[in-house]
Enzyme design. Structure first.
Site, PDB file in Angstrom:
ATOM      1  N   ASP A   7       0.792  -1.112   0.153  1.00 45.81           N
ATOM      2  CA  ASP A   7      -0.077   0.079  -0.050  1.00 45.81           C
ATOM      3  C   ASP A   7       0.976   1.263   0.099  1.00 45.81           C
ATOM      4  O   ASP A   7       2.183   1.181   0.451  1.00 45.81           O
ATOM      5  CB  ASP A   7      -0.772   0.107   1.097  1.00 45.81           C
ATOM      6  CG  ASP A   7      -2.270   1.072   0.851  1.00 45.81           C
ATOM      7  OD1 ASP A   7      -2.203   1.592   0.119  1.00 45.81           O
ATOM      8  OD2 ASP A   7      -2.846   1.233   2.122  1.00 45.81           O
ATOM      9  N   GLU A  65       9.008   6.090  -9.778  1.00 46.79           N
ATOM     10  CA  GLU A  65       8.255   4.809  -9.857  1.00 46.79           C
ATOM     11  C   GLU A  65       8.424   4.131  -8.755  1.00 46.79           C
ATOM     12  O   GLU A  65       9.220   3.752  -8.153  1.00 46.79           O
ATOM     13  CB  GLU A  65       8.574   4.084 -11.087  1.00 46.79           C
ATOM     14  CG  GLU A  65       8.364   4.720 -12.339  1.00 46.79           C
ATOM     15  CD  GLU A  65       7.231   4.734 -12.800  1.00 46.79           C
ATOM     16  OE1 GLU A  65       6.426   4.350 -12.180  1.00 46.79           O
ATOM     17  OE2 GLU A  65       6.935   5.568 -13.766  1.00 46.79           O
ATOM     18  N   ASP A  90      -2.677  -2.559  -3.121  1.00 46.56           N
ATOM     19  CA  ASP A  90      -3.812  -1.450  -2.925  1.00 46.56           C
ATOM     20  C   ASP A  90      -3.425  -0.160  -3.675  1.00 46.56           C
ATOM     21  O   ASP A  90      -2.308  -0.082  -4.029  1.00 46.56           O
ATOM     22  CB  ASP A  90      -3.821  -1.362  -1.606  1.00 46.56           C
ATOM     23  CG  ASP A  90      -5.224  -0.674  -1.007  1.00 46.56           C
ATOM     24  OD1 ASP A  90      -5.922  -0.389  -1.703  1.00 46.56           O
ATOM     25  OD2 ASP A  90      -5.376  -0.551   0.464  1.00 46.56           O
ATOM     26  N   HIS A 134      -0.643  -0.976   4.837  1.00 48.44           N
ATOM     27  CA  HIS A 134      -1.112   0.457   5.145  1.00 48.44           C
ATOM     28  C   HIS A 134      -0.568   1.042   6.198  1.00 48.44           C
ATOM     29  O   HIS A 134      -0.380   2.243   6.286  1.00 48.44           O
ATOM     30  CB  HIS A 134      -2.579   0.309   5.100  1.00 48.44           C
ATOM     31  CG  HIS A 134      -3.179   1.626   5.487  1.00 48.44           C
ATOM     32  ND1 HIS A 134      -3.499   2.708   4.552  1.00 48.44           N
ATOM     33  CD2 HIS A 134      -3.915   2.016   6.741  1.00 48.44           C
ATOM     34  CE1 HIS A 134      -4.172   3.549   5.231  1.00 48.44           C
ATOM     35  NE2 HIS A 134      -4.344   3.271   6.321  1.00 48.44           N
TER      36      HIS A 134
END
Lengths: 394, 1058
Positions: free
Chosen positions: B830, B868, B900, B1033
């Protein structure tokens, strides 16, 4: 409003001629403050879109065009903006669009203060012009009329132009022709007229006159015979109503009430907050602690005070807010307006707003996701723990 | 091959509408062009591949048109003309030829495979023989794959061209009569995107419909055209190209919506289109072909679990029109100015009708004109007579991808007709505004709507949305800020306003504030488009009749993204300056967000239940369907919106068995096992011999009680717990905490865990503690707000939770579920973006290390804004693989990555760029080729699922999966609602399998995902996303928000970030 010529004239005029025509009307509106304005031949509503911002003058804005498609095209640009809902104007505004011909008599078009008719008449057949005059001046009979049309004497200055400025033009008049017609109209229907125009010729060619010639007609005083329809919105009988929008305004009682209550509550809440802060900082000072006093002692005072679990904010205090004053005019009207509003609670004397004391609700803190509900019945579907996906993949 | 090919019929009778020239057409004269394109033909002619090859060769030539705009080019340029569907000059010959190709299509449905269901060939033969065509020979397939490769090569080119179609779409919208009132700098992109695909496909289709009569264009520049079409990989066409591959086991490509009732997609429309006025025989013959063209659907439906009736916020749309006709419009001599082109076309409404979508050269009408129509116009500037030639290029089925952009334009108009106001991108209803006077804001209820094509056909997606608008102008708020802190006024204003979205008093646009210019005022002047100078005061007075009241106010700056204006006349650059007095804030005020009670006032209105959600949607449908004007608007393009929301069958996946150390149990239907985890021992627990508790003096009592409670509850969970080192701090300043912890960690290097009890919500203190314990002196740490442990009746359950959390941070394992896959590594990724945008974004990476999926390895990388993500990803992946090898003495054979935060538009990039790089990464190790499954996880989607029972809508139970009808045509995807919902609406998570060499079946994908949603140890229940994503996350958030640097590597094998 015809913009077709603008390609050719773009180089000649800045701002473009059509904008100059709009601006001419806008200046007129600002000066004479007409309440009801109708634009005949409004096409894509360019002028109406400009005029709708002039809320201090215009309360009714109407547009008429024979071409329904052209009307519909930009109709949404006439709708109220987001901000018109957030901050309703004190004055009303209704915008209506009709499909119809300017040579027909439509009762809805009577009683206007200003009729504008930009670059329209040259699209009529010459023989229709008289009927048009009769409808506009004789039937609609507004206080003022602004009519613009190309000045054919200017045409030689337009590069590459042969014939009329637009294919659909049935005629283009010289200044003399236009003025003859206009003066005739004045004679017949009791108007006086002034001539002017927009689009000044460059250099020495000024004697050809304006590119667009404009006549401003004023109805002679006392010759008022048109029925004034101040009445509620009429439904057209000859024209077809394509669009009607009523702008939110404080003239609408619900909106007024809502706006007022919001402002009052906001003001009262901030007074209460100030009071609570003061209370905290002077907690030891007994004299500042009003809640031992019975309400009748403090009633009518201009101090914020606490009684039981409520904070009382006197109307006098709220009244000091300039926005509230602007809305209500005087404190009696404010009291009157708040009296029957369920969103505001007044004390028995109607001198103070009662706000709940929220200090006690504080404990109601975030309840981080604890699931204390009873166990639901376990599902009958049981995971088959013997499975092996490897074989299924193969 | 021959058996597949329907006999060529004499056919003449079938083409009554062909002009005389058509006679020639009956010669079976397969033009080379046809060969190059027509897929089915390719089967006959192994050359197809070559045809493609040629196309790609052309691609490498420079012919990216210098005329950025899609204006139809004058004849000489047409060589280069790929830029748009050019009408080449060769009509004369072209016509004859085209006819020729028409007849060739009587052969095996030229272009069918490609052209997808969109373009019907005048198929002369009844179906059955054709049927087998799809199972074409390998040649055809290889040809396709070649095409595919080529697509991968072209993206750069297609980047370059994006602006053109984008802007032309806007102008098309203009033409439709809607002002594109978008927020500058935002919003335009998606539309543009769509149109890119759409328009490109249009050109493609222009070419690919070999069978169509009037495609004179193909002859001269076939390669160019082809290039164009394919390079806009976008949608339709490409997928179409791939579709036939799928029977061979390759799982990509759109589906020709097999679920759809035959109604909408069946081809009669097309046949009519082809046959023109009196076409009876053709009609019957064509219809079946369509069925043939229906490509093999992607296999994405699973079977496991129980069937359940669910609803979703999709509304079926029926297209009643028989077809949409695409025309190419040429102006001779050429007319450059788009506005002039629009004007000229407008004057011919009598011919085209009122319903028009025109972008300057391509015209779409719901009605059929003659094949070639010549109109006359006069150019005002030089009185030149212009010949307008309108030539039919394409007959589109009405639900075609190309049409969706105008349908959405129509939809926007309908939304306005039913009285909704456009704010930003969505429509809201001011008449039902909820006024929160106390907070000086209004909440407008509304809808976010979009017409889209999914596996089930054409749908109107409706989401219920709310807009928060503030009653105060920016100037008002500045005034309040000034009163509160005059000394830090400018800083406070910057904090409050920069990044906020404002609307203005004079238009409906929204602007993001990027800066505040303190040195400017409304008295300053700026340059208008015509070059003249005016002050802000004059400008607003003149244009809007607004009198600026405050003359001394700074100006707000909005910097739009560079892009061309509608019509492409000029590039918008530089700054837009706004007056605070005339700007109004939208969105929830920052201060309010932190105020729990105030937020409650607000969320009461915003969080709607399933019942309210469906009620709102039905209300909208009712408003539309009972409004004659709205219906008329839809009718213009033949659209009909169903009055009911979509009801369909989903499944609830089997419940999972949760395994603790020795106990195991089946999760309850509410997917909650908070009781069980504190009753029995966790899988493994790290004994706490040496740990320290830091607390300020005034929290001493709570600290003592907590430690005592820990002792009581640790036993059942299986944790051995010694008495901690207690450090009482003399005050609660950040510095005091940091110094004490530091000295403790130095004097006692064996400290396993630092526990800090802190007072109040203090981000700076939290950040300081975490920086110290995660970066400088690596040691697991636990911060506890004193308020959470101040309520004696809750202390027990709180202590249990904290203890479990501490165990995780130390490296303990709580529970697991069985995953019947061996040598598996599951990875979650994430990205956390800093709100202020200036800072770097942070990628969190978490990988499983053991077969129980209870050991996790985590890494963090920081990227600069244009860097990137994949670079950092490779580093993390290599480290994780090495760690896995250390622990298992082998590498994982299967790797499943849950990624994600990838939007629909980025899926292609992931597939074409990121995945090859990941595969390359494996080459680092000799002879290592693991199977890879890459699943994109999308949380922010507008799809909602409802359960339905007893005439009422509710929220579906955890484990509800929907894998058809509303799914994406181009991918294997599904919607899974893993979590249990106690409040609000059922918002599923969307999973898209972008790459799957592990060959996991849809059932596996769905169930593995559901299993992973059980493994987040901070929550004894299922969560919305797979645990590794949630861990990633958490990690990214901690690192980005508090640490601002990479955490110490020593912690990488523990879940210290929980």
């Amino acid at each position: 409003m015809c913009r077709n010529g603008s390609d050719r004239m773009a180089a000649l005029f800045s701002p473009p001629l059509y904008l100059q025509r709009y601006q001419f009307v806008i200046e007129y509106v600002k000066r004479f403050i007409p309440r009801k304005v109708i634009d005949l031949g409004c096409a894509d509503c360019g002028l109406l879109r400009k005029l709708k911002f002039h809320r201090n003058a215009i309360e009714v804005l109407a547009g008429v065009d024979i071409d329904c498609a052209a009307l519909r095209e930009r109709v949404n640009a006439l709708a109220p903006l987001t901000i018109d809902y957030l901050q309703p104007s004190p004055r009303p505004l209704t915008i209506e669009l009709y499909q119809g011909s300017v040579t027909e008599r439509e009762p809805c078009t009577q009683g206007f203060d200003l009729v504008t008719c930009m670059e329209l008449i040259e699209h009529l057949q010459l023989w229709e012009v008289e009927g048009f005059s009769n409808v506009v001046f004789g039937y609609m009979n507004p206080c003022a009329v602004i009519i613009s049309t190309p000045n054919v004497e200017f045409n030689p200055l337009l590069p590459g132009l042969r014939g009329f400025r637009n294919k659909d033009h049935k005629f283009e008049w010289t200044r003399a022709e236009f003025q003859t017609w206009a003066l005739g109209v004045c004679m017949e229907y009791g108007y006086s007229v002034e001539f002017t125009g927009v689009g000044v010729a460059p250099g020495q060619n000024r004697d050809v006159g304006f590119c667009t010639q404009i006549a401003v007609f004023q109805r002679d005083a006392g010759v008022s015979n048109g029925p004034v329809n101040n009445a509620v919105q009429m439904e057209p009988t000859v024209y077809r109503l394509l669009y009607r929008v009523v702008y939110p305004s404080l003239c609408d009682n619900n909106i007024f009430q809502r706006t007022l209550v919001c402002q009052v509550l906001y003001r009262a809440e901030s007074l209460k907050r100030e009071f609570e802060l003061g209370e905290q900082s002077m907690q030891s000072d007994l004299t500042a602690c009003a809640h031992s006093l019975p309400p009748d002692v403090v009633a009518g005072s201009t101090v914020v005070y606490r009684h039981r679990s409520h904070v009382f904010v006197p109307l006098q205090h709220v009244w000091t807010d300039p926005k509230v004053q602007a809305l209500c005019g005087n404190i009696h009207r404010l009291r009157q307006a708040l009296m029957d509003d369920s969103r505001v609670q007044l004390d028995t004397d109607r001198d103070a707003i009662i706000l709940p004391d929220e200090g006690e609700e504080e404990e109601d803190e975030e309840e981080t996701g604890e699931c204390e509900e009873g166990n639901l019945t376990p599902s009958p579907v049981i995971d088959n723990s013997e499975e092996d996906w490897e074989t299924e993949i193969g | 091959m021959d058996p597949n090919r329907p006999p060529v019929p004499p056919g003449a009778a079938r083409m009554p509408w062909l002009p005389p020239a058509a006679g020639r057409g009956f010669m079976i004269d397969p033009p080379p062009l046809g060969r190059a394109r027509g897929l089915a033909l390719a089967a006959a002619e192994p050359e197809t591949g070559r045809g493609r090859g040629r196309a790609s060769a052309a691609a490498s030539e420079p012919p990216v048109s210098p005329f950025g705009r899609g204006i139809s080019l004058p004849v000489p340029e047409a060589q280069v003309g790929i830029a748009r569907g050019m009408l080449p000059p060769v009509e004369e010959k072209g016509l004859g030829r085209a006819r020729g190709s028409l007849s060739t299509s009587l052969e095996p449905q030229v272009g069918m495979g490609r052209g997808a269901s969109l373009f019907m060939e005048p198929l002369a033969e009844p179906v059955p023989p054709v049927k087998s065509q799809m199972l074409q020979l390998p040649e055809a397939v290889s040809g396709l794959q070649e095409e595919r490769v080529e697509e991968k090569k072209t993206p750069e080119k297609f980047e370059v061209d994006i602006p053109d179609p984008g802007s032309s779409l806007v102008s098309m919208i203009r033409e439709l009569g809607i002002e594109p009132s978008k927020s500058w700098g935002r919003g335009a992109a998606p539309m543009g995107r769509g149109s890119v695909g759409g328009l490109a496909a249009a050109h493609q289709s222009l070419v690919s419909s070999v069978g169509f009569s009037s495609v004179g264009a193909e002859e001269p520049f076939p390669e160019g055209m082809t290039l164009r079409g394919t390079s806009f990989v976008g949608r339709g066409m490409v997928g179409a190209g791939r579709a036939p591959v799928s029977p061979v086991g390759f799982s990509r490509g759109p589906i020709a919506s097999p679920e759809l009732p035959p109604g909408p997609i069946t081809p009669p429309p097309v046949s009519v289109a082809l046959a023109g006025p009196p076409p009876v025989p053709v009609e019957t013959t064509v219809a079946p072909v369509k069925v043939e063209a229906a490509r093999e659907p992607l296999k994405k439906a699973g079977t496991k679990g129980n069937s359940i009736t669910i609803g979703s916020n999709y509304i079926p749309i029926r297209c009643k029109n028989e077809a949409v006709f695409q025309y190419h419009v040429t102006f001779t001599p050429n007319v450059e100015a788009l506005s002039m082109r629009f004007g000229m076309m407008k004057d011919h409404r009598s011919t085209t009708g009122e319903v028009v979508a025109f972008d300057g050269s391509i015209l779409y009408l719901p009605k059929r004109l003659d094949e070639v129509v010549h109109l006359k116009a006069e150019r005002k500037t030089d009185n030149q007579e212009i010949d307008i030639k309108i030539q039919m290029t394409k007959v589109l089925p009405p639900h075609c991808d190309l049409c969706i952009p105008f349908y959405n334009v129509v939809l926007r108009r309908v939304m306005k007709i039913v009285g909704l106001k456009l704010v930003g991108r969505d429509h809201y209803d001011p008449s039902n505004a909820i006024v929160l006077g106390k907070h000086r804001l209004q909440v407008w209820p509304g809808y976010s709507t979009c017409i889209k094509e999914t596996d089930g056909g054409l749908y109107l997606g409706v989401d219920v949305s709310h807009k928060v608008l503030r009653n105060d102008s920016v100037l008002n708020i500045m005034g309040v800020i000034y009163q509160q802190s005059p000394e830090h006024f400018q800083d406070e204003c910057t904090k409050e306003f920069v990044g906020a979205i404002v609307i203005t008093r004079y238009n409906n646009r929204t602007y993001r504030i990027d800066d505040i210019k303190w040195s400017k005022s409304p008295k300053d002047s700026f340059t208008l488009a015509d070059g003249s100078e005016t002050t802000f005061i004059d400008y607003y007075r003149k244009n809007y009749g607004i009198t600026v009241k405050e003359i001394d106010q700074p100006l707000l700056v909005h910097r739009p993204k560079e892009r061309s204006k509608p019509g492409g006349k000029q590039i918008i650059t530089g700054e837009i300056l706004l007056l605070p007095e005339l700007s109004f804030m939208t969105g929830i005020p920052e201060k309010m967000r932190k105020d729990f009670r105030a937020m409650k006032d607000l969320t009461v209105h915003i969080n709607v239940s399933a019942e309210q959600h469906t009620h709102s949607i039905k209300q909208l449908l009712q408003n539309i369907n009972s409004n004659p004007e709205a219906l008329n608007e839809l009718q213009r393009w033949g659209l009909e919106i169903s009055p009911e929301i979509l009801m369909t069958q989903g499944r609830t996946l089997p419940m999972e068995t949760i395994c603790l150390q020795s106990a195991s149990f089946v999760s309850s239907s509410s997917a909650d096992w908070s009781r069980e985890v504190v009753r029995d021992a966790s899988i493994s627990s790290i004994p706490l011999y040496c740990w320290a508790v830091f607390y300020p003096r005034r929290a001493a009592e709570q600290a003592e009680e907590l430690v005592t409670m820990f002792g009581k509850v640790a036993g059942p969970i299986g944790i051995k717990l010694e008495r901690p080192i207690r450090v009482e701090l003399r005050d609660d300043r950040t510095e005091t905490y940091v110094k004490s912890i530091q000295s403790q960690l130095t004097s006692e290097p064996n400290v396993q865990l630092v526990v800090c009890i802190i007072t109040g919500n203090r981000d700076d203190l939290y950040s300081a503690i975490k920086k110290l314990c995660c970066v400088q002196s690596p040691c697991p740490s636990q911060a506890i707000n004193v308020r959470t442990i101040s309520q004696p009746q809750k202390l027990r359950s709180i202590a249990q939770k904290i203890l479990l959390q501490m165990n995780c941070k130390l490296g303990g394992e709580l529970w697991t579920v069985s995953v019947p896959l061996k040598h598996l590594m599951v990875i979650g990724v994430d990205v956390h973006h800093d709100v202020s945008k200036k800072k770097r974004s942070v990628m969190g990476f978490v990988a499983s290390l053991n077969s129980l999926l209870t050991r996790w390895y985590s890494r963090v990388t920081f990227q600069m804004p244009n860097e990137e993500i994949i670079n950092g990803f490779r580093v993390c992946l290599l480290a994780a693989l090495q760690k896995y090898y250390e622990m298992n003495h082998s590498f994982p054979e299967k790797i499943v990555i849950y990624r994600d935060g990838v939007s629909d538009g980025q899926l292609k990039t992931v597939e074409q760029y990121e995945i090859p790089q990941i595969l390359k990464c494996f080459e680092t190790f000799p002879n290592y080729e693991p199977k890879l499954t890459f699943i994109v996880v999308q949380k922010r989607i507008s799809t909602t699922l409802y359960s339905y029972g007893g005439e009422r809508f509710g929220t579906p139970p955890p484990g509800t999966v929907l894998d058809h009808t509303v799914t994406n045509k181009d991918w294997v995807d599904f919607f899974l609602m893993a979590h249990s919902i106690r409040q609000g609406c059922g918002l599923p998570t969307h999973y898209i399998s972008v790459y799957n060499t592990a060959n996991l079946t849809p059932d596996h994908l769905q169930r593995l995902t559901f299993k992973m949603c059980h493994l987040y140890w901070n929550w004894p229940g299922t969560i919305r996303v797979p645990a590794p994503c949630k861990y990633a996350h958490k990690l990214a958030f901690l690192s980005g928000q508090y640490l601002h640097s990479e955490p110490a590597i020593q912690l990488a094998d523990k879940l210290y970030f929980l």
